[in-house]
Design an enzyme around this catalytic site. Structure first.
Site, PDB file in Angstrom:
ATOM      1  N   LEU A 204      11.687 -17.729  11.222  1.00  0.00           N
ATOM      2  CA  LEU A 204      10.802 -18.873  11.509  1.00  0.00           C
ATOM      3  C   LEU A 204       9.665 -18.407  12.407  1.00  0.00           C
ATOM      4  CD1 LEU A 204      12.945 -22.026  12.397  1.00  0.00           C
ATOM      5  CD2 LEU A 204      11.927 -21.436  10.205  1.00  0.00           C
ATOM      6  N   HIS A 205       8.432 -18.645  11.990  1.00  0.00           N
ATOM      7  CA  HIS A 205       7.315 -18.313  12.877  1.00  0.00           C
ATOM      8  C   HIS A 205       6.095 -19.196  12.675  1.00  0.00           C
ATOM      9  CE1 HIS A 205       6.050 -16.208   9.216  1.00  0.00           C
ATOM     10  NE2 HIS A 205       4.833 -16.239   9.705  1.00  0.00           N
TER      11      HIS A 205
END
Ligand code: UD1
Ligand code: UDP
Length: 362
Positions: A204-205
């Site tokens: 996740l970014h």
């Protein structure tokens, strides 16, 4: 040797996409140069990819680094203009949709240097995403538009791109995957990271998932709940690292927090995963080809072919756990036929178009 073709890369996904194009142009005997903007600079976000993917050492590293959008893009523009002026290439090749991509295309266009865009025509239709702004602008500036999917060709056509400039060549990120497939060893990676036989992988970014504390808390809650059903290996991108930890994602109850992984280590884990949870663009594509169920924590995707031809499904935070349970019950659900031209030859097709173009633009 100034490099008639000058590639500009700066971030992790750029390296994975550029490697097969640089390799194929090398085989074709093309005089090339590789410029690293330094947008990503940690060894785990940059050096490891050069080593593992056989990319040549950059001819220049501009060391631009991090900053807000305006500051980073401005610094990139200034540094790239100087570099392009000094090297005077015939063609600048840019990859994907990051700030380095936009800055390189804009700096080149303002200097009158033609631009080629690899991965042109992707659209999420969500202008709140910085990447959507970047890719739309880059496609306006490029004289060669290399598309990875028929949808991308359609978007470019609808936006009025000259069809002679659009080339459907396939997906270079998948070239890289297929080239290194034999190195992806799930059992070794699982053992190295202390995972059980059945596990998932999470990345996740995206700002929409990690920058806003409430969104980060929702993501952390959903992942912690998901880990009750499946141990999760979570290599943390530097953008989300502190935010997700502060939001309550910790290394307990089946959540295995890791540093960003090298390409071979990461793809080894993905290859053996029972499911992947992500908001990454590239990972949606890689899981499609590997037949690994992919749950994408986003409301849109610029890669709908990974849903129609692959294993990808878009989910909200609330939908994540039920969707994961369904994926785990339903087996891998591998597609019978992958997306067209995701066959490991995109780099060669791209190089062919570029060399032909160079013959006519001396
Ligand atoms: C960028 C791209 C995004 C892409 C992602 C791939 C833009 C606008 N975004 O996002 O589209 O999906 O790369 O990974 O270009 N940082 C480090 N070490 C590094 C690099 C960054 O610690 O080597 C930290 C810094 O605090 C920095 C933050 O990560 O401020 C964000 O980095 P940045 O390059 O601005 O954007 P990404 O989130 O990495
Ligand atoms: N990747 C990797 N190690 C990691 C996470 C990702 O090697 O820990 C690779 C993977 O091949 C992925 C690519 O880096 O497709 C780009 O990842 P990222 O999610 O950062 O960028 P995006 O595709 O979202 O722009």
């Amino acid at each position: 040797m100034n490099g008639r073709v000058l590639h500009v890369v700066g971030t992790r996904p750029n390296f994975v996409k550029a490697a097969p194009v640089v390799a194929a142009l090398g085989v074709a005997g093309c005089d090339q140069a590789l410029v690293h903007t330094g947008q990503h600079y940690d060894a785990r976000m940059s050096d490891v990819f050069f080593r593992q993917l056989g990319l040549p050492r950059p001819d220049a590293d501009l060391g631009v680094g991090s900053g807000g959008h305006a500051r980073q893009t401005a610094d990139l523009l200034v540094a790239l203009e100087a570099e392009l002026t000094a090297r005077d290439p015939a063609l600048v090749m840019v990859y994907g949709d990051v700030n380095s991509t936009l800055a390189a295309a804009l700096a080149a266009a303002k200097l009158g240097v033609p631009v080629a865009h690899v991965e042109a025509g992707l659209r999420s239709f969500d202008m709140a995403m910085p990447e959507e702004v970047n890719r739309r602008l880059v496609d306006q500036l490029a004289v060669l538009l290399f598309a990875t999917s028929p949808e991308a060709v359609g978007h470019l056509a609808r936006e009025g791109a000259d069809p002679a400039r659009v080339h459907f060549v396939g997906n270079p990120m998948i070239d890289t995957l297929l080239t290194h497939l034999d190195l992806f060893d799930p059992a070794a990676a699982r053992t190295a990271y202390g995972l059980p036989e059945r596990y998932g992988v999470v990345t996740l970014h995206r700002p929409a998932n990690v920058d806003d504390p409430e969104a980060a808390r929702a993501a952390a809650r959903a992942l912690t709940e998901a880990a009750r059903h499946l141990d999760l290996a979570v290599p943390l991108h530097p953008r989300g690292r502190d935010a997700l930890r502060a939001a309550g994602l910790d290394g307990a109850f089946g959540v295995h927090l890791l540093e960003p992984l090298g390409y071979v280590e990461f793809m080894s884990l993905v290859r053996g995963a029972a499911a992947v949870i992500t908001d990454s663009g590239g990972v949606q594509e890689e899981t499609t080809v590997l037949g690994v169920p992919c749950l994408t924590l986003r409301t849109t995707t610029e890669r709908p072919i990974t849903v129609s031809h692959g294993t990808n499904r878009l989910v909200t935070h609330d939908e994540l756990v039920p969707a994961l349970r369904k994926a785990l019950d339903g087996g891998p659900g591998a597609p019978t036929e992958g997306p067209p031209l995701w066959d490991g030859k995109a780099g060669i097709r791209t190089a062919r178009v570029v060399t032909r173009w160079l013959e006519h633009h001396d």
